[in-house]
Design a protein around this motif. Sequence first.
Motif, short mmCIF file in Angstrom:
data_model
loop_
_atom_site.label_atom_id
_atom_site.label_comp_id
_atom_site.label_asym_id
_atom_site.label_seq_id
_atom_site.Cartn_x
_atom_site.Cartn_y
_atom_site.Cartn_z
N ILE A 73 0.83 -1.22 0.00
CA ILE A 73 0.00 0.00 0.00
C ILE A 73 0.86 1.27 0.00
O ILE A 73 0.58 2.22 -0.72
N LEU A 74 1.91 1.25 0.83
CA LEU A 74 2.69 2.49 1.02
C LEU A 74 3.95 2.55 0.17
O LEU A 74 4.54 3.62 0.00
N GLY A 75 4.38 1.41 -0.36
CA GLY A 75 5.68 1.36 -1.04
C GLY A 75 6.79 1.18 -0.01
O GLY A 75 6.52 1.01 1.18
N ASN A 76 8.02 1.24 -0.51
CA ASN A 76 9.16 1.04 0.37
C ASN A 76 9.49 2.35 1.11
O ASN A 76 10.00 3.29 0.51
N THR A 77 9.21 2.37 2.42
CA THR A 77 9.37 3.63 3.17
C THR A 77 10.86 3.97 3.37
O THR A 77 11.20 5.12 3.61
N GLU A 78 11.72 2.95 3.24
CA GLU A 78 13.15 3.19 3.44
C GLU A 78 13.69 4.22 2.45
O GLU A 78 14.54 5.04 2.78
N GLN A 79 13.13 4.19 1.25
CA GLN A 79 13.57 5.16 0.22
C GLN A 79 13.26 6.61 0.62
O GLN A 79 13.82 7.54 0.10
N LEU A 80 12.34 6.75 1.57
CA LEU A 80 11.96 8.10 2.02
C LEU A 80 12.74 8.51 3.28
O LEU A 80 12.47 9.55 3.88
#
Length: 411
Positions: A253-260
Amino acid sequence: MDSCKEQEQQGFNQAKFVKVLGPIIVGAGPSGLAVAACLSQQGVPSLILEKNDCIASLWQQKTYDRLKLHLPKQFCELPLRGFPDDFPKYPTKGQFISYMESYASHFRIQPKFNQAVKTTEFDHGVWRVQTEDLEYHSRWLIVATGENAEPVIPDIVGYDKFKGNILHTSEYKSGSKFKNQRVLVVGCGNSGMEVSLDLCRHNAIPHMVVRNTVHVLPREMFGMSTFGIAMALLKWLPLRLVDKFLLLVANLILGNTEQLGLKRPKTGPIELKNVTGKTPVLDVGALSQIKSGKIKVMEGVKEVTKNGVKFMNGQEKKFESIILATGYKSNVPTWLKGCDFFTKDGMPKTPFPNGWKGENGLYTVGFTRRGLLGTASDAVKIAQDIGDQWKTIKGNDKSCNSHVIILGKPW
Ligand SMILES: Cc1cc2nc3c(=O)[nH]c(=O)nc-3n(C[C@H](O)[C@H](O)[C@H](O)COP(=O)(O)OP(=O)(O)OC[C@H]3O[C@@H](n4cnc5c(N)ncnc54)[C@H](O)[C@@H]3O)c2cc1C
Ligand SMILES: NC(=O)C1=CN([C@@H]2O[C@H](COP(=O)(O)OP(=O)(O)OC[C@H]3O[C@@H](n4cnc5c(N)ncnc54)[C@H](OP(=O)(O)O)[C@@H]3O)[C@@H](O)[C@H]2O)C=CC1
Ligand SMILES: O=C(O)C(=O)Cc1c[nH]c2ccccc12
């Protein structure tokens, strides 16, 4: 007015010692109210001592305007009386406060306000509870001062040099005062995320410090609350598997949050909450503002300067305000003395579900790291336990209609 009540009204002002027949409850937040209601259902009178001048002071005085419960209402109800049917799935702060007001009045709970408990100890079979002006005595003490009693203010070098405004989220109401300001929000728990989002909506320029790892989950999955799904799955599946499932869906749902810049902890979200108390962020919109660059993610702070902040990576930026979203802590060690039931951080040493009962008539409600659901579970158990003892007590101690007896001297 019966004679005991009269004695109570007149006596409070003059007396030094107050003998309380039922338990003394410290704190009139949701936990104090819940346990008082459950006790009254067992026929046990109690006295709540509250340091502020209202019930639920955390909610009434220390939260921002836009706050809503982020768990669905069925997980935030106090025992014996649910939310009104017309409340939405995620009640607003105002609705939650009005629910607690009506809860207190329904169960005729009248805390004694402006009674900050300064010290408490167990002495010769009695809990002696001291406030500024009075000493209360009872055979039972129920600690209901909460996991969030005091703000955590981290030691950051240079606060005194800063020309702008520094405040904790417990003092933040809305972003309206911060329009067009560059604001540093220190911390990325639910408060840090929601304050950053509120700042965006008021056209401020928030920068949010993420010094560590963090779990961000969508508030809902497949039209159902993430928390509700987790609770349902936990009835059938082991915790680690449930955490794996939540993370799988969160990533979809949110994608990979690490990239943010939001790296996830190794331990899963529910396990981490249960073990350390660190609550996962339930996203209500901050993540999309991070994706769009409106909320900027920053490294840890090295020091505060006259006009801004130096970060750990050597970067330096100007800010007009700093908001500390650095969380809260228990205050029990500051007032409960000579008792080894609590850790130095003011949490029960015995983990959930057994942390509600200590020795010598000591109880705790709301220290489960499980939010209001934990409060409800503690309150029911405590009232049952004290109710059973109350039934075996005979004689003078229960004969007065009032729940307190005013004494000039200790008996
Ligand atoms: C912004 C925010 C949002 C939250 N949202 C949710 C949510 O959606 N769902 C959820 O389950 N949980 C939520 N929580 C967790 C929150 O801790 C609970 O909702 C709830 O307030 C806990 O109730 P409590 O009575 O244990 O503690 P509190 O609400 O903190 O009440 C403790 C009371 O004790 C009083 N007190 C403290 N020290 C003393 C003293 N020495 N003498 C006398 N009185 C004293 C305080 O003034 C206060 O009134 C949230 C917390 C925050 C900060
Ligand atoms: N809508 C709702 O229902 C809401 C609920 N809440 C609840 O209230 C409770 C408190 O939440 P919150 O106020 O966010 O507190 P938390 O304890 O959850 O988060 C504190 C944050 O501050 C960080 N931090 C602490 N010290 C420093 C420092 N020196 N430098 C940088 N970062 C630091 C922590 O990082 P680290 O992990 O590295 O220590 C963490 O990210 C939680 O249970 C939360 O779920 C809060 C807001 C809204
Ligand atoms: O919102 C809070 O602070 C809570 O403590 C509620 C809560 C209890 N257990 C949880 C697990 C995941 C997310 C929120 C909570």
